[in-house]
Design a protein around this motif. Sequence first.
Motif, short mmCIF file in Angstrom:
data_model
loop_
_atom_site.label_atom_id
_atom_site.label_comp_id
_atom_site.label_asym_id
_atom_site.label_seq_id
_atom_site.Cartn_x
_atom_site.Cartn_y
_atom_site.Cartn_z
N GLY A 176 -102.68 36.10 3.24
CA GLY A 176 -102.15 36.89 2.12
C GLY A 176 -102.57 38.35 2.16
O GLY A 176 -101.96 39.20 1.51
N PHE A 177 -103.60 38.66 2.93
CA PHE A 177 -104.05 40.05 3.04
C PHE A 177 -102.97 40.93 3.68
O PHE A 177 -103.00 42.15 3.51
CB PHE A 177 -105.33 40.16 3.87
N LEU A 178 -102.04 40.31 4.43
CA LEU A 178 -100.99 41.11 5.08
C LEU A 178 -100.24 41.95 4.05
O LEU A 178 -99.91 43.11 4.28
CB LEU A 178 -100.00 40.21 5.82
N ARG A 179 -99.99 41.35 2.89
CA ARG A 179 -99.26 42.07 1.84
C ARG A 179 -100.09 43.26 1.35
O ARG A 179 -99.58 44.36 1.17
CB ARG A 179 -98.96 41.11 0.68
N LEU A 180 -101.39 43.03 1.15
CA LEU A 180 -102.26 44.12 0.68
C LEU A 180 -102.36 45.21 1.74
O LEU A 180 -102.31 46.41 1.43
CB LEU A 180 -103.66 43.59 0.36
N GLY A 181 -102.50 44.78 2.99
CA GLY A 181 -102.63 45.74 4.09
C GLY A 181 -101.37 46.59 4.23
O GLY A 181 -101.45 47.79 4.51
N ALA A 182 -100.22 45.96 4.03
CA ALA A 182 -98.96 46.72 4.11
C ALA A 182 -98.92 47.77 3.00
O ALA A 182 -98.43 48.88 3.20
CB ALA A 182 -97.77 45.78 4.00
N LYS A 232 -92.10 50.75 9.77
CA LYS A 232 -92.09 49.57 10.64
C LYS A 232 -92.42 49.95 12.09
O LYS A 232 -93.22 49.29 12.75
CB LYS A 232 -90.72 48.91 10.55
N GLN A 233 -91.82 51.02 12.58
CA GLN A 233 -91.99 51.35 14.01
C GLN A 233 -93.38 51.88 14.33
O GLN A 233 -93.73 52.00 15.49
CB GLN A 233 -90.91 52.34 14.49
N ASP A 234 -94.18 52.19 13.30
CA ASP A 234 -95.56 52.64 13.56
C ASP A 234 -96.52 51.46 13.67
O ASP A 234 -97.69 51.65 14.02
CB ASP A 234 -96.05 53.53 12.40
N VAL A 235 -96.05 50.27 13.34
CA VAL A 235 -96.95 49.12 13.22
C VAL A 235 -96.59 48.07 14.28
O VAL A 235 -95.48 47.52 14.27
CB VAL A 235 -96.87 48.52 11.80
N ILE A 236 -97.53 47.84 15.18
CA ILE A 236 -97.30 46.98 16.34
C ILE A 236 -96.92 45.55 15.95
O ILE A 236 -96.02 44.95 16.54
CB ILE A 236 -98.57 46.95 17.23
N ASN A 237 -97.58 44.99 14.94
CA ASN A 237 -97.32 43.58 14.65
C ASN A 237 -96.08 43.35 13.77
O ASN A 237 -95.95 42.32 13.14
CB ASN A 237 -98.56 42.86 14.08
N THR A 238 -95.16 44.32 13.79
CA THR A 238 -93.82 44.04 13.28
C THR A 238 -92.92 43.60 14.45
O THR A 238 -91.78 43.18 14.23
CB THR A 238 -93.18 45.30 12.67
N LEU A 239 -93.44 43.72 15.68
CA LEU A 239 -92.63 43.39 16.85
C LEU A 239 -92.51 41.88 17.02
O LEU A 239 -93.46 41.15 16.76
CB LEU A 239 -93.27 43.97 18.12
N PRO A 240 -91.38 41.40 17.48
CA PRO A 240 -91.28 39.99 17.86
C PRO A 240 -92.17 39.72 19.08
O PRO A 240 -92.54 40.65 19.79
CB PRO A 240 -89.80 39.79 18.18
N LEU A 241 -92.48 38.46 19.30
CA LEU A 241 -93.49 38.09 20.30
C LEU A 241 -93.22 38.67 21.69
O LEU A 241 -94.13 39.20 22.32
CB LEU A 241 -93.61 36.56 20.36
N HIS A 242 -91.98 38.59 22.17
CA HIS A 242 -91.74 39.04 23.55
C HIS A 242 -91.98 40.55 23.69
O HIS A 242 -92.52 41.02 24.68
CB HIS A 242 -90.34 38.64 24.03
N LEU A 253 -90.78 53.37 4.32
CA LEU A 253 -92.08 52.72 4.46
C LEU A 253 -91.97 51.26 4.87
O LEU A 253 -90.98 50.58 4.55
CB LEU A 253 -92.84 52.83 3.13
N ILE A 254 -93.00 50.80 5.55
CA ILE A 254 -93.04 49.41 5.99
C ILE A 254 -93.02 48.45 4.80
O ILE A 254 -93.55 48.76 3.73
CB ILE A 254 -94.31 49.16 6.85
N GLU A 255 -92.39 47.29 4.99
CA GLU A 255 -92.43 46.20 4.00
C GLU A 255 -93.31 45.11 4.59
O GLU A 255 -93.26 44.84 5.79
CB GLU A 255 -91.02 45.62 3.79
N TRP A 256 -94.08 44.45 3.75
CA TRP A 256 -95.01 43.46 4.31
C TRP A 256 -94.27 42.30 4.96
O TRP A 256 -94.77 41.66 5.89
CB TRP A 256 -96.01 42.99 3.26
N THR A 257 -93.04 42.05 4.51
CA THR A 257 -92.26 40.96 5.09
C THR A 257 -91.82 41.26 6.52
O THR A 257 -91.32 40.38 7.23
CB THR A 257 -91.01 40.70 4.24
#
Length: 586
Positions: free
Chosen positions: A546-552, A562-572, A336-340
Amino acid sequence: MNKDQVADILTEIGVLLELKGENPFKTRAYQNGARALEGLSEPLEKVVSEERLDTIPGLGAALQQKITELVTTGRLLYYEELKASLPAGLLTLLEIPGLGPKKAKVLYEKLGISDLVLLKAACESGSVAELAGFGKKTQDNILKGMEFREKYASRHQLHHALAVAEPLLQALRDHPDVSRCSTAGSLRRSKEVIGDIDFVVSSKNPNSVIAYFVQQPTVLNILAQGDTKASVIVSGGIQADLRVVSDSEFPFALAYFTGSKEHNIVMRQRAIARGLRLNEYGLFRSSEETRDPNLLENCQTEDDIYQKLGLTYVPPELREDHGEFAAAEKGDLPRLIEWTELKGSLHNHSTWSDGRQSLEEIVESMNELGMSYWAVTDHSKASFQAHGLTSERVREQIIAIREINLKLQSEGIDFQLLTGSEVDILGEGRLDFDDDLLAELEVVVASIHSGFTASESEMTRRIIAAVENPFVHMLGHMTGRLLLEREPYKVDQHAVIDACAATGTWIELNASPFRFDMDWRLWQYAKSKGVKCVINCDAHRVEHAGFLRLGAGIARKGWLSKQDVINTLPLHELRRELGKKRGQEI
DNA sequence: GCCGTTTTCGGCCCGACTGTTTTCAGTCG
């Protein structure tokens, strides 16, 4: 009638049967049936029309017939007759703590009490205390419970519960007699709304821990205090329960009180199938009732319990009997994704529309928090109440953001704002800005903010038309719900997910604890269709990061990695993904 | 009302606390 509506009616039938004094196993059968429907991963209408209800465990001939009647006619004669046989207000009596179906039945039959107004009057006149099985204490508790109910709701948003729970948990950790401690219950499972807060503690001196717990400064009222548990009301009117066990019992108590109830039932059944017996004190090598330590399977952690029952460890968020047993048997649970792992948020507001902080203040805060990027997606002009931007203002904002980004780069700061808009989806799915402007923006979120009362088919068509726009990256808050405040608008979420899959559009998991929308129950379906998730703060203040933690936590409930969630990607890499739907190669 | 590879009948998850009772029912989680 959809599965949730049918499930609600089955649940209500169960309660009504209890009030009638029916066989408790019959009432449970209705509740089991409701749960089976809630867990359905495809439209109920389809299952009914293909006559496949009999393949769902928990639905026998009687329930199949009733569900079919509800789905095909929108009504159920049996339910209507049952409901008509009892006064409508009787159900509300059950909302009072300490009042269950048995007592409610007595109140109705002996005193003719059929609603809360009559109940209050009867308590005040003292007639309730004279009933057999009742008494002065019970009567006082009913009055107290009614008073409390008027003052507070019984369910709470996750962030409110966390705000009280975390200091209490820390206090318990600091107590010298506490060995291990944890939150449990719906809070640990990261449910979108919380009924009460549960703590499990191991200690050699339970009484001192319990006495200490009930004296915490946030405790307003002590409901119960015994040798192994205590229940209190804390600030905000939230009930908090503490359970104290020995250290060897701790993993079993933690698993038990984390639930869910549905998950626990399957765990017990798995134990029985192996000739064992599971409860909050242990996993015993005996089907007989016993707490003999010589018959105890050795488990130091929850992980050990799952292994003994032929399963890999199931993270608390997945313990909803939502497919976790089949997956854990095969060792197929996702990591599972970690909020960090989140690198930024792609739906946020600033002072340009209805946010509290300026672009500069946002940059400072988000950079400090270690974010890599932060999209500024202020409202579009149709959201007049939220100071939506005109196309001219959007173009001014693009220039302002580019200047800020250049400055950040020149200072060697590894953080960027992204230009964007939360563009309103108008009638017939038209967007509030034309494609030329949308094409100039790096991030486009499309959301519904008006016309909530449209029919399901109309709303579904509107949203699908919007996601078909090649400049729309993602759909914002799928149903517009405000938890405990506003019902979701009607929309065929499966059809919208299918459209997002077909068009390469992402779906937002709005991490605001008022929304948590799209609902976690639908992410497994979205994931199976290859639809990506974006966990967005919808921040209107910098603290909302801080909602990022709740959303995760909610994303974890939806089995997302992690791979299902777009905003885990680095900017480029994010930029490359943002270009894909527009047919751009970067 | 549901369920079954020893059962189509007889089970169905189970323990703590409260209040009203002298041994337990009701409620809750």
